[in-house]
Design a protein around this motif. Structure first.
Motif, mmCIF file in Angstrom:
data_model
loop_
_atom_site.group_PDB
_atom_site.id
_atom_site.type_symbol
_atom_site.label_atom_id
_atom_site.label_comp_id
_atom_site.label_asym_id
_atom_site.label_seq_id
_atom_site.Cartn_x
_atom_site.Cartn_y
_atom_site.Cartn_z
ATOM 1 N N LEU A 1 0.814 -1.181 -0.164
ATOM 2 C CA LEU A 1 -0.181 -0.095 0.191
ATOM 3 C C LEU A 1 0.737 1.182 0.128
ATOM 4 O O LEU A 1 0.583 2.184 -0.769
ATOM 5 N N VAL A 2 1.987 1.237 0.660
ATOM 6 C CA VAL A 2 2.853 2.448 0.910
ATOM 7 C C VAL A 2 3.674 2.568 -0.553
ATOM 8 O O VAL A 2 3.689 3.910 -0.932
ATOM 9 N N ILE A 3 3.945 1.642 -1.132
ATOM 10 C CA ILE A 3 4.386 1.669 -2.416
ATOM 11 C C ILE A 3 3.551 2.211 -3.501
ATOM 12 O O ILE A 3 3.864 3.058 -4.267
ATOM 13 N N GLY A 4 2.343 1.780 -3.344
ATOM 14 C CA GLY A 4 1.370 2.256 -4.434
ATOM 15 C C GLY A 4 1.044 3.575 -4.220
ATOM 16 O O GLY A 4 0.773 4.173 -4.971
ATOM 17 N N ALA A 5 1.048 4.152 -2.975
ATOM 18 C CA ALA A 5 0.769 5.315 -2.589
ATOM 19 C C ALA A 5 1.824 6.284 -3.210
ATOM 20 O O ALA A 5 1.786 7.495 -3.955
ATOM 21 N N MET A 6 3.096 5.927 -3.220
ATOM 22 C CA MET A 6 4.110 6.552 -3.535
ATOM 23 C C MET A 6 4.280 6.705 -5.192
ATOM 24 O O MET A 6 4.504 7.658 -5.615
ATOM 25 N N LEU A 7 3.847 5.604 -5.737
ATOM 26 C CA LEU A 7 3.689 5.521 -7.227
ATOM 27 C C LEU A 7 2.691 6.161 -7.972
ATOM 28 O O LEU A 7 2.541 6.137 -8.991
ATOM 29 N N GLY A 8 1.540 6.469 -7.121
ATOM 30 C CA GLY A 8 0.070 6.880 -7.588
ATOM 31 C C GLY A 8 0.334 8.228 -8.409
ATOM 32 O O GLY A 8 1.486 8.787 -8.327
ATOM 33 N N GLY A 9 -0.736 8.628 -8.902
ATOM 34 C CA GLY A 9 -0.816 9.678 -9.868
ATOM 35 C C GLY A 9 -0.504 11.056 -9.177
ATOM 36 O O GLY A 9 -0.101 12.007 -9.943
ATOM 37 N N GLY A 10 -0.683 11.186 -7.842
ATOM 38 C CA GLY A 10 -0.484 12.571 -7.076
ATOM 39 C C GLY A 10 -1.529 13.533 -7.430
ATOM 40 O O GLY A 10 -2.659 13.011 -7.818
ATOM 41 N N SER A 11 -1.260 14.791 -7.207
ATOM 42 C CA SER A 11 -2.437 15.704 -7.407
ATOM 43 C C SER A 11 -2.508 16.193 -8.826
ATOM 44 O O SER A 11 -1.588 16.222 -9.433
ATOM 45 N N PRO A 12 -3.768 16.473 -9.294
ATOM 46 C CA PRO A 12 -4.042 17.022 -10.669
ATOM 47 C C PRO A 12 -3.422 18.305 -10.770
ATOM 48 O O PRO A 12 -3.247 19.028 -10.054
ATOM 49 N N SER A 13 -2.970 18.427 -12.116
ATOM 50 C CA SER A 13 -2.420 20.017 -12.399
ATOM 51 C C SER A 13 -3.490 20.761 -12.470
ATOM 52 O O SER A 13 -4.802 20.642 -12.432
ATOM 53 N N GLU A 14 -2.968 22.295 -12.572
ATOM 54 C CA GLU A 14 -3.849 23.400 -12.644
ATOM 55 C C GLU A 14 -4.924 23.092 -13.935
ATOM 56 O O GLU A 14 -6.184 23.553 -13.789
ATOM 57 N N GLU A 15 -4.327 22.727 -14.906
ATOM 58 C CA GLU A 15 -5.124 22.624 -16.160
ATOM 59 C C GLU A 15 -6.102 21.565 -16.142
ATOM 60 O O GLU A 15 -7.232 21.666 -16.668
ATOM 61 N N GLU A 16 -5.854 20.573 -15.287
ATOM 62 C CA GLU A 16 -6.971 19.439 -15.145
ATOM 63 C C GLU A 16 -7.882 19.780 -14.256
ATOM 64 O O GLU A 16 -9.191 19.644 -14.614
ATOM 65 N N LYS A 17 -7.768 20.743 -13.218
ATOM 66 C CA LYS A 17 -8.436 21.269 -12.160
ATOM 67 C C LYS A 17 -9.476 22.302 -12.900
ATOM 68 O O LYS A 17 -10.783 22.273 -12.853
ATOM 69 N N ALA A 18 -8.937 23.264 -13.884
ATOM 70 C CA ALA A 18 -9.666 24.167 -14.704
ATOM 71 C C ALA A 18 -10.774 23.383 -15.722
ATOM 72 O O ALA A 18 -11.801 23.813 -15.673
#
Length: 172
Positions: free
Chosen positions: A56-73
Motif C-alpha cells: 500500500l505504501v509503495i502504491g501510494a508513492m507511485l500513484g498519480g499525485g495531485s491533478p495539475s491546474e489545467e486538469e482542475k480548470a
C-alpha cells in the motif's frame, strides 16, 4: 526447498536462534514437524499484514499525485457546463427526492375537494423558454371526487426560472 519456504526460513533465522524474533510472536515457536511449518500462525499473520502495508505504501508513492491546474480548470468547466444544462432543463425547480414541484402541488391541493387523497404519478418539466424565462410543467395526479371515486387529472403550470414559483394555468 521452494521460494516461500526459503522466504519463511530467511525471515525466521537470526542470531537469536533458528526462529529469531518472529518465533516469539506465536504460541508455539518450535516448528511442527508433522506439518512442516517453519513459522507459527501468528507470525505468518504479522508477515502478511506487513507485506500488505508495504504494498500500500509503495502504491501510494507511485500513484498519480495531485491533478495539475489545467486538469482542475477542465474539471471545473465541465462541472459548470453540466450545472448550466441542468438549470436550462428546469430540474433545479423540482424536488430532488421525488421529482415533484412543491409549489404546484400546493396550488393543485387548494383546488381539490379532498386534498388528502391526492397522489402524484408523474411530473414533467420543459426546457427554459428564453423569451419569458419560464418552464412549462405538467403534473399527472389522482384524487377523489365528490362521489368518492378516484379521478386521474393533469395540471399544467408555468414556473419562473429564477424563483421557481409556479403559476397554475389549467387542470384537465
Amino acid at each position: 526447498m521452494g521460494f516461500f519456504e526459503r522466504l519463511e526460513w530467511a525471515l525466521c533465522a537470526s542470531p537469536d536462534g533458528p526462529y529469531g524474533v518472529m518465533g516469539y510472536l506465536g504460541r508455539n515457536p518450535i516448528p511442527n514437524a508433522e506439518r512442516g511449518h517453519l513459522m507459527s500462525t501468528k507470525a505468518t499473520v504479522w508477515l502478511a499484514i506487513g507485506v500488505i502495508l508495504g504494498l500500500l505504501v509503495i502504491g501510494a508513492m507511485l500513484g498519480g499525485g495531485s491533478p495539475s491546474e489545467e486538469e482542475k480548470a477542465a474539471a471545473r468547466a465541465t462541472e459548470e457546463a453540466e450545472d448550466a444544462e441542468y438549470r436550462l432543463k428546469g430540474f433545479h425547480c423540482l424536488d430532488e427526492w421525488d421529482g415533484h414541484h412543491r409549489g404546484l402541488e400546493r396550488l393543485v391541493k387548494d383546488q381539490l375537494h379532498d386534498p388528502g387523497s391526492m397522489e402524484i404519478y408523474r411530473t414533467r418539466i420543459g426546457r427554459l423558454n428564453e423569451i419569458d424565462q419560464r418552464h412549462v410543467v405538467f403534473m399527472e395526479f389522482g384524487a377523489t371526487n365528490a362521489f368518492g371515486g378516484m379521478v386521474r387529472n393533469t395540471a399544467h403550470a408555468l414556473v419562473d426560472h429564477n424563483t421557481c414559483e409556479a403559476t397554475l394555468v389549467n387542470i384537465y
